[in-house]
Design a protein around this motif. Structure first.
Motif, short mmCIF file in Angstrom:
data_model
loop_
_atom_site.label_atom_id
_atom_site.label_comp_id
_atom_site.label_asym_id
_atom_site.label_seq_id
_atom_site.Cartn_x
_atom_site.Cartn_y
_atom_site.Cartn_z
N LEU A 100 43.32 -10.28 39.29
CA LEU A 100 43.74 -11.42 38.46
C LEU A 100 43.61 -12.73 39.22
N LEU A 101 43.95 -12.71 40.50
CA LEU A 101 43.83 -13.90 41.33
C LEU A 101 42.37 -14.37 41.41
N ILE A 102 41.45 -13.42 41.58
CA ILE A 102 40.02 -13.77 41.65
C ILE A 102 39.56 -14.37 40.33
N ARG A 104 41.34 -15.80 37.90
CA ARG A 104 41.97 -17.09 37.59
C ARG A 104 41.36 -18.22 38.43
N LYS A 105 41.14 -17.94 39.71
CA LYS A 105 40.71 -18.99 40.62
C LYS A 105 39.22 -19.25 40.58
N TYR A 106 38.43 -18.17 40.44
CA TYR A 106 36.98 -18.33 40.59
C TYR A 106 36.19 -18.11 39.30
N CYS A 107 36.84 -17.54 38.28
CA CYS A 107 36.13 -17.30 37.01
C CYS A 107 36.95 -17.81 35.83
N PRO A 108 37.42 -19.05 35.86
CA PRO A 108 38.26 -19.55 34.77
C PRO A 108 37.50 -19.67 33.44
N ASP A 109 36.15 -19.63 33.53
CA ASP A 109 35.34 -19.72 32.32
C ASP A 109 35.18 -18.36 31.64
N LYS A 110 35.91 -17.34 32.13
CA LYS A 110 35.82 -16.00 31.53
C LYS A 110 37.22 -15.54 31.11
N PRO A 111 37.76 -16.17 30.06
CA PRO A 111 39.14 -15.87 29.66
C PRO A 111 39.36 -14.43 29.23
#
Length: 267
Positions: A100-102, A104-111
């Motif tokens: 989840l951390l990865i 949220r931080k690095y793939c915010p364009d993949k909700p």
């Protein structure tokens, strides 16, 4: 979905053959293929095999890819799920929170990836009795899915089912029924050929009706779910085992002891 199962088994064979040609693969590509193979074994219900392969995949990917790589996040989700499905409730939380951390931080364009991970995490928290934490994760996931509903009705259904189970555990039966009946309606209207999802919704709705004493309705739903899963799932699947055990309990509650004994023995 029988065709889907056949296609997945064919892909499993292809992946396993690819992995025998180690001289043609980099360590990172081997890890990626192992990850896809582990996910397919999860889909087929072979959770022990999935766990072993996903562990190898993660070890490879962690050595040769950046720690924030999306492939690592994906493997961590399914590795957490696999541990949860075999009854190991200590490790899944760590894997899923890391994933989840990865995302949220690095793939915010993949909700939808974030939402899927939140559902898995909510499910794990429910299994270990942390209902409020589970509810928070699942409410957030459901909010995301409602915004992107047309992209994946099956995932929306699964989020509704998991949240419905939480409210059942919290004894808020009306809220649980509303969520589970919504899941059933979406299954019938939007994904009528997704028989496995329909079977799963019937199972969870049946558990709710069992808990509130509506045994006849629960039996009807369990029987419906079992008929679907017998046709489309392996006989040793988790859904089949849960259905058979629940039917044994219900028939015993209804005083049909011989039929209950038959299901207990089958379970």
């Amino acid at each position: 979905e029988k065709d889907d199962m056949r296609r997945v088994r064919l892909l499993v064979n292809h992946c396993e053959k690819f992995l025998t040609h180690s001289s043609l693969l980099t360590d990172a590509s081997s890890g990626i293929i192992q990850g896809k193979l582990g996910i397919m074994y999860s889909y087929l219900g072979n959770n022990l095999k999935a766990k072993d392969i996903l562990t190898k995949s993660y070890d490879n990917l962690a050595r040769y890819l950046p720690e924030n790589h999306e492939n690592i996040a994906e493997v961590l989700v399914y590795l957490g799920e696999a541990h949860a499905d075999i009854g190991d409730h200590e490790k899944p939380e760590t894997f899923l929170e890391q994933s989840l951390l990865i995302y949220r931080k690095y793939c915010p364009d993949k909700p939808l990836k974030i939402a899927s991970t939140l559902v898995s995490l909510g499910r794990v928290y429910r299994l270990i009795g942390l209902y409020e934490e589970a509810k928070d994760r699942l409410e957030e996931a459901l909010s995301i899915y409602r915004k992107h509903v047309a992209e994946d009705y099956a995932k929306l259904v699964w989020a509704l089912v998991q949240l419905g189970d939480i409210y059942r555990n919290l004894n808020d039966y009306q809220k649980a029924e509303n969520l589970l009946e919504e899941a059933m309606a979406i299954c019938k209207q939007k994904i009528p050929k997704n028989y496995i999802k329909l079977s799963a919704v019937s199972l969870h709705l049946g558990k709710l009706y069992r808990d509130i004493g509506r045994y006849d309705k629960a039996v009807e739903l369990f029987e419906k779910s079992l008929a679907i899963s017998d046709e489309y799932l392996p006989t040793n699947s988790m859904i089949n085992a849960s259905l058979v055990g629940n039917l044994g309990i219900l028939y015993r509650e209804l005083g049909t002891y011989e039929k209950g004994k038959e299901f207990f023995e089958k379970a």
